[in-house]
Design a protein around this motif. Structure first.
Motif, PDB file in Angstrom:
ATOM      1  N   UNK A 135     -13.922 -41.117 -23.359  1.00  0.00           N
ATOM      2  CA  UNK A 135     -13.381 -41.467 -24.679  1.00  0.00           C
ATOM      3  C   UNK A 135     -13.641 -40.373 -25.715  1.00  0.00           C
ATOM      4  N   UNK A 136     -14.796 -39.738 -25.653  1.00  0.00           N
ATOM      5  CA  UNK A 136     -15.157 -38.744 -26.662  1.00  0.00           C
ATOM      6  C   UNK A 136     -15.394 -37.339 -26.102  1.00  0.00           C
ATOM      7  N   UNK A 137     -15.364 -37.146 -24.782  1.00  0.00           N
ATOM      8  CA  UNK A 137     -15.740 -35.859 -24.203  1.00  0.00           C
ATOM      9  C   UNK A 137     -14.569 -35.202 -23.494  1.00  0.00           C
ATOM     10  N   UNK A 138     -14.398 -33.901 -23.728  1.00  0.00           N
ATOM     11  CA  UNK A 138     -13.403 -33.073 -23.048  1.00  0.00           C
ATOM     12  C   UNK A 138     -14.088 -31.827 -22.496  1.00  0.00           C
ATOM     13  N   UNK A 139     -13.456 -31.243 -21.511  1.00  0.00           N
ATOM     14  CA  UNK A 139     -13.836 -29.921 -21.015  1.00  0.00           C
ATOM     15  C   UNK A 139     -12.602 -29.048 -21.156  1.00  0.00           C
ATOM     16  N   UNK A 140     -12.755 -27.908 -21.820  1.00  0.00           N
ATOM     17  CA  UNK A 140     -11.608 -27.073 -22.174  1.00  0.00           C
ATOM     18  C   UNK A 140     -11.809 -25.662 -21.646  1.00  0.00           C
ATOM     19  N   UNK A 141     -10.802 -25.136 -20.972  1.00  0.00           N
ATOM     20  CA  UNK A 141     -10.823 -23.747 -20.496  1.00  0.00           C
ATOM     21  C   UNK A 141      -9.722 -22.983 -21.216  1.00  0.00           C
TER      22      UNK A 141
ATOM     23  N   UNK B 259       1.557 -31.686 -24.687  1.00  0.00           N
ATOM     24  CA  UNK B 259       1.581 -33.132 -24.496  1.00  0.00           C
ATOM     25  C   UNK B 259       1.027 -33.823 -25.741  1.00  0.00           C
ATOM     26  N   UNK B 260      -0.284 -33.850 -25.859  1.00  0.00           N
ATOM     27  CA  UNK B 260      -0.934 -34.477 -27.009  1.00  0.00           C
ATOM     28  C   UNK B 260      -2.006 -33.542 -27.547  1.00  0.00           C
ATOM     29  N   UNK B 261      -2.253 -33.542 -28.857  1.00  0.00           N
ATOM     30  CA  UNK B 261      -3.307 -32.688 -29.396  1.00  0.00           C
ATOM     31  C   UNK B 261      -4.674 -33.028 -28.798  1.00  0.00           C
ATOM     32  N   UNK B 262      -5.437 -31.992 -28.514  1.00  0.00           N
ATOM     33  CA  UNK B 262      -6.788 -32.074 -27.978  1.00  0.00           C
ATOM     34  C   UNK B 262      -6.825 -32.581 -26.534  1.00  0.00           C
TER      35      UNK B 262
ATOM     36  N   UNK C  11     -12.629 -32.430 -33.562  1.00  0.00           N
ATOM     37  CA  UNK C  11     -13.537 -32.184 -32.438  1.00  0.00           C
ATOM     38  C   UNK C  11     -14.505 -31.075 -32.798  1.00  0.00           C
ATOM     39  N   UNK C  12     -15.706 -31.120 -32.212  1.00  0.00           N
ATOM     40  CA  UNK C  12     -16.670 -30.022 -32.279  1.00  0.00           C
ATOM     41  C   UNK C  12     -16.937 -29.574 -30.847  1.00  0.00           C
TER      42      UNK C  12
ATOM     43  N   UNK D  61     -16.713 -32.465 -28.040  1.00  0.00           N
ATOM     44  CA  UNK D  61     -16.917 -33.845 -28.463  1.00  0.00           C
ATOM     45  C   UNK D  61     -15.827 -34.181 -29.466  1.00  0.00           C
ATOM     46  N   UNK D  62     -15.031 -35.200 -29.172  1.00  0.00           N
ATOM     47  CA  UNK D  62     -13.910 -35.605 -30.022  1.00  0.00           C
ATOM     48  C   UNK D  62     -14.293 -36.849 -30.799  1.00  0.00           C
ATOM     49  N   UNK D  63     -14.126 -36.790 -32.115  1.00  0.00           N
ATOM     50  CA  UNK D  63     -14.438 -37.957 -32.971  1.00  0.00           C
ATOM     51  C   UNK D  63     -13.288 -38.940 -32.973  1.00  0.00           C
TER      52      UNK D  63
END
Length: 194
Positions: free
Chosen positions: A143-149, A83-86, A25-26, A192-194
């Motif tokens: 599918x490719x987008x996360x929001x992380x705090x 749980x799961x990575x990323x 991810x970037x 953004x997760x590849x």
């Protein structure tokens, strides 16, 4: 003969490294973006519940009125995912290091345990290094987008010089040390997760 064998062994080891979608991810920290700090991060899964993250930021600007919050910093981190990575809850251990040149920020802003007026009258230039622990959560948006705090606390050691005013070069204190304990990481990352 030994060099050929070593080269073949290294190539074989690299071919065995597992990479697939959802492993890399970037990201950009929206909190740093709000302070005009250029930043980028990358994260890679390295085991079923582990990932490594490396972020860096750079602020080269002198703002209006001679205000300075110039700095650069790198922050590597090892993360354990529940749980799961990323995706989901995680805890992390991070390091941090960099340099700064800060001054003329106005009244009411404290830095390095100095009185509130010091940053309006003085400039501080130095380096820092430290470590901390963090907790965070990553929401899967698509599918490719996360929001992380993420929020972290820890310790940092710094050495700095104090200058008389924001623009002059007259040093009034040299090589002063300071230990800091408190927040060492705050992030709201768009990922953004590849």
């Amino acid at each position: 003969m030994k060099i050929k064998f070593l080269t073949a062994a290294l190539l074989g080891a690299f071919c065995c490294i597992h990479t697939s979608a959802q492993d890399i991810a970037v990201k950009t920290n929206l909190l740093y973006d709000a302070t005009l700090t250029i930043n980028v991060g990358a994260e890679m899964q390295v085991a079923p519940k582990w990932s490594v993250d490396l972020s860096g930021n750079y602020n080269p600007w002198t703002l209006s009125g001679g205000k300075k919050w110039k700095h650069w910093m790198i922050q590597p981190e090892a993360r354990y995912w529940f749980c799961q990575p990323l995706g989901g809850h995680f805890v992390g251990l991070h390091l941090l290091g960099g340099e700064y040149n800060i001054g003329h920020l106005g009244h009411g802003f404290k830095f390095l345990n100095n009185d509130a007026h010091a940053l309006s009258d003085h400039r501080y230039q130095g380096w820092f290094a430290g470590a901390g622990i963090a907790y965070g959560y990553s929401w899967l948006l698509g599918k490719h987008w996360n929001l992380e705090a993420e929020i972290g606390i820890g310790w940092a050691y710094t050495r700095y010089d104090t200058f008389e005013c924001k623009g002059c070069g007259r040093k009034v204190r040299a090589n002063k040390a300071h230990n800091y304990v408190g927040p060492t990481k705050a992030a709201l990352n768009l990922v953004y997760v590849f």
